[in-house]
Design a protein around this motif. Structure first.
Motif, PDB file in Angstrom:
ATOM      1  N   ASN A 278       0.842  -1.464  -0.054  1.00  0.00           N
ATOM      2  CA  ASN A 278       0.225  -0.304   0.034  1.00  0.00           C
ATOM      3  C   ASN A 278       0.101   0.644  -0.036  1.00  0.00           C
ATOM      4  OD1 ASN A 278      -2.522  -0.292  -0.029  1.00  0.00           O
ATOM      5  ND2 ASN A 278      -3.079  -1.522   2.048  1.00  0.00           N
TER       6      ASN A 278
ATOM      7  N   THR B  66      -2.160   7.494  -5.235  1.00  0.00           N
ATOM      8  CA  THR B  66      -3.497   6.535  -5.283  1.00  0.00           C
ATOM      9  C   THR B  66      -4.815   7.632  -5.037  1.00  0.00           C
ATOM     10  OG1 THR B  66      -3.012   4.551  -4.997  1.00  0.00           O
ATOM     11  CG2 THR B  66      -5.371   5.329  -4.738  1.00  0.00           C
TER      12      THR B  66
ATOM     13  N   HIS C 216      -6.288   2.509  -7.490  1.00  0.00           N
ATOM     14  CA  HIS C 216      -6.071   1.606  -6.253  1.00  0.00           C
ATOM     15  C   HIS C 216      -4.223   1.694  -5.859  1.00  0.00           C
ATOM     16  CE1 HIS C 216      -6.034  -1.344  -2.472  1.00  0.00           C
ATOM     17  NE2 HIS C 216      -7.386  -0.816  -2.208  1.00  0.00           N
TER      18      HIS C 216
ATOM     19  N   ARG D 224     -10.595  -3.058  -1.110  1.00  0.00           N
ATOM     20  CA  ARG D 224     -10.594  -3.230  -3.005  1.00  0.00           C
ATOM     21  C   ARG D 224     -12.229  -3.116  -3.123  1.00  0.00           C
ATOM     22  NH1 ARG D 224      -6.689  -7.432  -5.261  1.00  0.00           N
ATOM     23  NH2 ARG D 224      -7.251  -8.903  -2.810  1.00  0.00           N
TER      24      ARG D 224
ATOM     25  N   TRP E 202     -12.688   0.458  -3.202  1.00  0.00           N
ATOM     26  CA  TRP E 202     -11.757   0.317  -3.750  1.00  0.00           C
ATOM     27  C   TRP E 202     -10.682   1.568  -2.509  1.00  0.00           C
ATOM     28  CZ3 TRP E 202      -9.359  -3.037  -6.898  1.00  0.00           C
ATOM     29  CH2 TRP E 202     -10.223  -3.365  -7.259  1.00  0.00           C
ATOM     30  N   ASN E 203     -11.209   1.242  -1.802  1.00  0.00           N
ATOM     31  CA  ASN E 203     -10.981   2.372  -1.035  1.00  0.00           C
ATOM     32  C   ASN E 203      -9.696   1.902   0.277  1.00  0.00           C
ATOM     33  OD1 ASN E 203     -10.770   4.420   1.385  1.00  0.00           O
ATOM     34  ND2 ASN E 203     -12.786   4.972   1.451  1.00  0.00           N
TER      35      ASN E 203
END
Length: 515
Positions: free
Chosen positions: A105, A111, A132, A356, A360-361
């Motif tokens: 991440n 993103t 993402h 996801r 998608w956060n």
């Protein structure tokens, strides 16, 4: 043909599996070689490319040995691989970085930058890949901004699968399926998307040559073929990504058939005949072949949530399981099944790892809602199980809006081995759940695609003839009604807390830095 065995090779997140299948779909031999996930910093996740390549060689060797077959009996190999990995290699073809994998991440800032730009929606519609941190586009942006020396030195940016194929054949090639998960491929043109490349700051020359997932290679390096126990001229089919091949592997390839996989994470997928994207950006669209496209959504939070609860709150069950010689999960699920559906008003949003699909956060966080004094450990277990399935169901809702009614679910993954889990899915979805005998869906899918690519079968639908259904679960209409009453509340919780998720995620990030 005298050759009658096919090998499916599945490059997974924690291990590579190689499975020898007969043309009837029977497993003749297996090999499984594990490797580590490297976590150099919080939220980062990497792997050693050479460790994975070594695992591929060893797993195939072990599978061939276990099958006790000759080189001449092997008709072809087919490859499956996890998506979203990124490796920078130099002009001499040496890795400059480890593989940055899907669980990483680090590109969350990039993103957020993309999400604030007007181009985000059009980029998704062209590439079928939601924005993402999992996306290769955002990983490339991160590397360009934070590690410019490596970024400029890189001659190629490749995935784990491309690294393996370069070692075997000294060619940089990428199948449409892996490419369609990068966020860099234009789905309609089946070529690299110029605007996506510009965002990433690279030219197409720094990417591999695009080929069909049915592309066949011969002439493997002799030294690798000898170690694996195969002939150098054995046909090797480049294959596709693990998600789309899982659909093929469980036989969910006709209209109205959905494959749901829940292991550590989860996924919901169905096959369509043309690229299809979602105006609400909830789903991905990845290639299986030029004529078969898989749409759906992956979830970060599957069995990993139940494992977290086991490790932190279920010491009694773990100790009892040791004494009885059983799996602690079986005791946990048994206790959960004593609780009524809906966990007596306890809801779980299982976002322990961000999320996801469908949101998608990456900043979502876990939540138990409705906790009362009457709730005990078994209620929390039930709420977790239901929360995992509610999230998967929300992806299914998106698929139904795009493709029409779903008539059948084919389940796979670790959860599918549990009868209560499967019945719970049928009751919550309101759709019959089937469990195929094949439990290595991606590996079998790779083998089936290899069969198709070399002409051993005429059509991918023939895969269904090779699959035996071992269990069927019909929904209980009363419980379907209960869960459908609860689902809108589950959705509203996310919607009402979306801004607060960002706030607590930012706070957590700063707290980690302070420590």
């Amino acid at each position: 043909m005298s050759q009658n065995y096919f090998i499916g090779v599945d490059l997974g997140t924690t291990s590579t599996k190689a499975i020898v299948f007969s043309t009837s779909g029977a497993i003749k031999g297996m090999g499984n070689q594990g490797y580590k996930i490297i976590v150099p910093k919080p939220t980062w996740a990497e792997q050693d490319p050479e460790a994975i390549f070594s695992a591929v060689i060893a797993a195939v060797r072990d599978a061939v040995d276990a099958a006790e077959i000759s080189k001449s009996a092997i008709a072809a190999l087919g490859f499956s691989a996890a998506t979203h990995s990124l490796i920078a290699v130099d002009a001499k073809n040496y890795p400059l970085t480890n593989a940055i994998i899907w669980a990483d991440n680090r590109s969350i800032h990039q993103t957020e930058q993309l999400k604030q730009q007007n181009i985000k929606h059009d980029l998704y519609l062209r590439t079928g890949s939601p924005i993402h941190p999992v996306s290769v586009v955002t990983k490339l942006m991160w590397m360009r901004e934070t590690n410019p020396d490596v970024f400029e030195k890189a001659a190629k940016f490749i995935s784990i699968k491309e690294y393996v194929f370069y070692q075997l054949f000294e060619r940089y090639i990428i199948d449409y399926s892996i490419a369609s998960a990068t966020g860099l491929l234009n789905l309609k043109q089946l070529d690299w998307d110029e605007e996506a490349l510009e965002l990433a700051g690279i030219r197409s020359e720094k990417l591999s040559d695009l080929v069909s997932p049915t592309h066949v290679l011969r002439g493997m390096k002799t030294r690798h073929a000898e170690v694996m126990g195969i002939a150098p001229d054995t046909p090797v089919v480049i294959g596709a990504n693990d998600g789309v091949l899982a659909n093929l592997g469980v036989g969910a390839i006709a209209k109205g058939e959905v494959a749901i996989t829940i292991g550590t994470s989860g996924a919901v997928r169905t096959v369509v005949d043309t690229p299809l994207t979602d105006e609400k950006e909830r789903t991905f669209c990845y290639a299986l072949t030029e004529k078969h496209w898989v749409i759906g959504g992956p979830t970060n939070n599957g069995g990993i949530v139940l494992r977290w609860f086991r490790d932190n709150f279920c010491a009694p069950e773990v100790e009892t399981a040791k004494q009885l010689g059983v799996d602690p999960y079986d005791l946990m699920i048994e206790a959960a099944m004593e609780v009524s559906p809906g966990a007596e008003g306890l809801l779980c949003l299982p976002y322990l790892s961000g999320e996801r699909a469908p949101y998608w956060n990456a900043k979502t966080r876990g939540l138990f809602f409705g906790v009362g004094l009457h709730h005990g450990r078994s209620h929390f277990i039930r709420a977790i199980m239901e929360g995992i399935l509610f999230n998967v169901y929300s992806v299914n809702v998106a698929l139904q809006e795009l493709t029409g009614d779903i008539k059948e679910i084919r389940a796979s993954g670790g959860f599918a081995r549990s009868t209560p889990w499967r019945q719970l899915m049928a009751d919550l979805f309101g759709i019959e759940v089937l469990m195929p005998e094949v439990y290595e869906g991606s590996g079998f899918g790779a083998a089936v695609l290899a069969m198709y690519s070399v002409g051993a079968i005429a059509d991918l639908t023939e895969a269904q003839k090779l699959i035996r259904i071992t269990y069927r679960h019909k929904p209980d209409s009363h419980l379907v009604s209960t869960y459908h009453d609860l689902f809108p509340l589950y959705e509203r919780l996310y919607q009402n807390l979306e801004n607060e998720f960002s706030a607590i995620a930012d706070y957590q990030s700063q707290a980690i830095k302070r420590t």
